[in-house]
Motif scaffolding. Structure first.
Motif, short mmCIF file in Angstrom:
data_model
loop_
_atom_site.label_atom_id
_atom_site.label_comp_id
_atom_site.label_asym_id
_atom_site.label_seq_id
_atom_site.Cartn_x
_atom_site.Cartn_y
_atom_site.Cartn_z
N LEU A 28 94.30 53.27 48.78
CA LEU A 28 95.31 52.34 48.29
C LEU A 28 94.80 50.90 48.37
O LEU A 28 95.03 50.10 47.45
N CYS A 29 94.11 50.57 49.46
CA CYS A 29 93.54 49.22 49.61
C CYS A 29 92.57 48.93 48.47
O CYS A 29 92.57 47.83 47.89
N PHE A 49 94.51 48.63 44.90
CA PHE A 49 95.32 47.44 44.69
C PHE A 49 94.64 46.16 45.20
O PHE A 49 95.25 45.08 45.16
N LYS A 104 93.95 45.11 48.23
CA LYS A 104 94.71 44.52 49.33
C LYS A 104 94.09 44.96 50.66
O LYS A 104 93.44 46.00 50.74
N ILE A 155 98.93 46.82 53.14
CA ILE A 155 99.39 48.17 52.76
C ILE A 155 100.20 48.78 53.90
O ILE A 155 101.18 49.51 53.67
N VAL A 165 103.61 47.67 53.50
CA VAL A 165 104.28 48.37 52.40
C VAL A 165 104.85 49.71 52.88
O VAL A 165 105.94 50.12 52.49
N THR A 219 101.74 51.09 39.43
CA THR A 219 101.55 49.70 39.85
C THR A 219 101.95 49.53 41.31
O THR A 219 102.62 50.40 41.89
N LEU A 220 101.58 48.40 41.90
CA LEU A 220 101.92 48.14 43.29
C LEU A 220 103.44 48.05 43.47
O LEU A 220 103.98 48.55 44.46
N THR A 221 104.12 47.42 42.52
CA THR A 221 105.58 47.31 42.60
C THR A 221 106.23 48.69 42.54
O THR A 221 107.12 49.02 43.34
N PHE A 241 104.80 51.51 43.24
CA PHE A 241 104.42 52.24 44.45
C PHE A 241 105.34 51.88 45.60
O PHE A 241 105.79 52.76 46.35
N SER A 242 105.65 50.59 45.75
CA SER A 242 106.53 50.15 46.83
C SER A 242 107.92 50.77 46.70
O SER A 242 108.51 51.23 47.69
N TRP A 302 94.54 57.76 44.77
CA TRP A 302 95.64 57.89 45.73
C TRP A 302 96.83 58.64 45.13
O TRP A 302 97.64 59.21 45.88
#
Length: 401
Positions: free
Chosen positions: A36-37, A40, A42, A47, A50, A97-99, A101-102, A165
């Protein structure tokens, strides 16, 4: 004898799958963290924060579990949560997307909270006998660890083949579809045990006692310690000993395999050993093991300690749940929900707490947060045993308590 209006085998299967689902979510955090890092761009602390959304999502239905079961019964919440898992996983695949995913991890966490609450209550509901309840809860928890053992191997293999992921959340969608199929075809009992003698005057005014609240805090400390260990240990081993990712993942895999073995063995252990003695022995051994894991300079010793930690850590969650449920004469959805809620607060805050410690003091300190939490667990458990009412309330089963 009247026939039971539900199938014990199907209900057990739902309980096992519930624990496997939540185990899959929690036990693989350390393995899926690094992909994931990279995806994205990050850092691990971001993460890790998140994942707090996943824990928050899990916390809410666990906190409200007693109310959910009383208002809508057992089947409807399971069906809704299973269907939601399938939909969320599909949407995440379409929009990775990260959004999204959150949002997705919060939603899947909430579904896991529903599964955990109802799965735990089903075990208590269909096993009124104290000895059988403890053994059944421990065996059900076996599937939590089985998820860690099997998915650690599977994900490591998939990532080595080039999977992203999203493979993890494809697996969660498949588990949700299986839960949906099981829930739709199963007949569920009511939330009240109709076979139990009706004694409203005895149970309505029955206080929980100090031991229940202490065991709630003990569950908090346990569920703070374990996910910190599983989340940060692979990265800690990579950074301190320069181990490759696959080799670092082996240490947590050993933990989950030995925990699964311990859960299988300990369903029999609690039938001849006092539950309080079992809990104290496991906690002391677990504390020594996690201290070695976080501080030893010998990787062979750390690998051995991971195995010891897994074996003795295995029966603690179910054992603490069972010991808490035995503190009143007749367990209820509200008591079980309270025990799960307090424990889940640990799961709720572990990512934030350990990420903050990692930022301020480094990754070894983050792993040592588990050691501190385990020390608090031992002190709290000793206090709970000293003021326990379970032995008096269940005098006929005292050897099991």
């Amino acid at each position: 004898m009247t026939q039971q209006p539900f199938s014990r085998g199907n209900l057990n299967a739902i309980s096992y799958l519930s624990y496997y689902f939540v185990g899959a979510l929690v036990s693989t955090l350390g393995i899926v963290l690094w992909p994931l890092c990279q995806a994205f761009n990050k850092d691990p602390s971001f993460i890790g924060q998140v994942f707090t959304l996943m824990n928050l999502g899990m916390f809410v239905p666990i906190m409200l579990g007693g109310l959910l079961m009383k208002k809508w019964g057992l089947k409807m919440p399971l069906v809704i949560a299973a269907a939601a898992t399938v939909v969320i996983s599909a949407v995440l695949f379409i929009t990775p997307t990260l959004t999204m995913f959150s949002i997705a991890v919060a939603g899947i966490g909430a579904c896991g909270g529903v599964f955990m609450t109802l799965g735990s209550y089903l075990v208590v509901r269909i096993n009124p006998d104290e000895k059988r309840r403890s053994a059944s809860l421990i065996f059900t928890d076996f599937f939590f660890s089985l998820a860690g053992a099997t998915l650690s191997f599977l994900l490591a293999w998939l990532f080595k083949l080039g999977a992203t992921w999203m493979a993890m959340y494809g697996i969660m969608g498949a588990l949700g579809a299986l839960m949906l199929a099981l829930s739709l075809r199963c007949r569920f009992p009511t939330t009240e045990d109709e076979s139990a003698p009706s004694t409203p005057q005895a149970t309505a005014g029955e206080g929980w006692g100090a031991a229940v609240y202490l065991l709630c805090f003990a569950l908090f400390a346990f569920l703070l310690a374990e996910p910190i260990f599983t989340m940060w240990t692979p990265g800690y081993l990579q950074s301190r000993f320069t181990l490759p990712a696959e080799e670092a993942a082996l240490f947590t895999t050993v933990y989950w395999v030995t925990k699964a073995i311990g859960l299988f063995v300990n369903q029999f252990t609690v039938k001849w050993m006092q539950l309080r003695t079992f809990l104290l022995i496991c906690t002391v051994a677990g504390l020594l093991a996690i201290a070695i894991i976080a501080n030893s300079t010998n990787t062979t010793l750390i690998l051995f300690a991971c195995g010891v930690f897994g074996f003795f850590n295995s029966g603690l969650f179910s054992g603490l749940m069972s010991y808490g449920s035995l503190q009143i004469s007749q367990s209820s959805p509200t008591l079980l929900s309270a025990l799960l809620t307090c424990g889940t607060v640990g799961t709720l805050v572990f990512a934030s707490v350990s990420s903050l410690v990692n930022q301020q003091y480094g990754i070894q300190a983050a792993v040592n947060t588990s050691t501190v939490a385990y020390g608090v667990l031992l002190i709290t458990l000793i206090a709970a045993v000293l003021c326990s009412r379970a032995e008096r309330l269940h005098r006929n089963g005292a050897t099991d308590i």
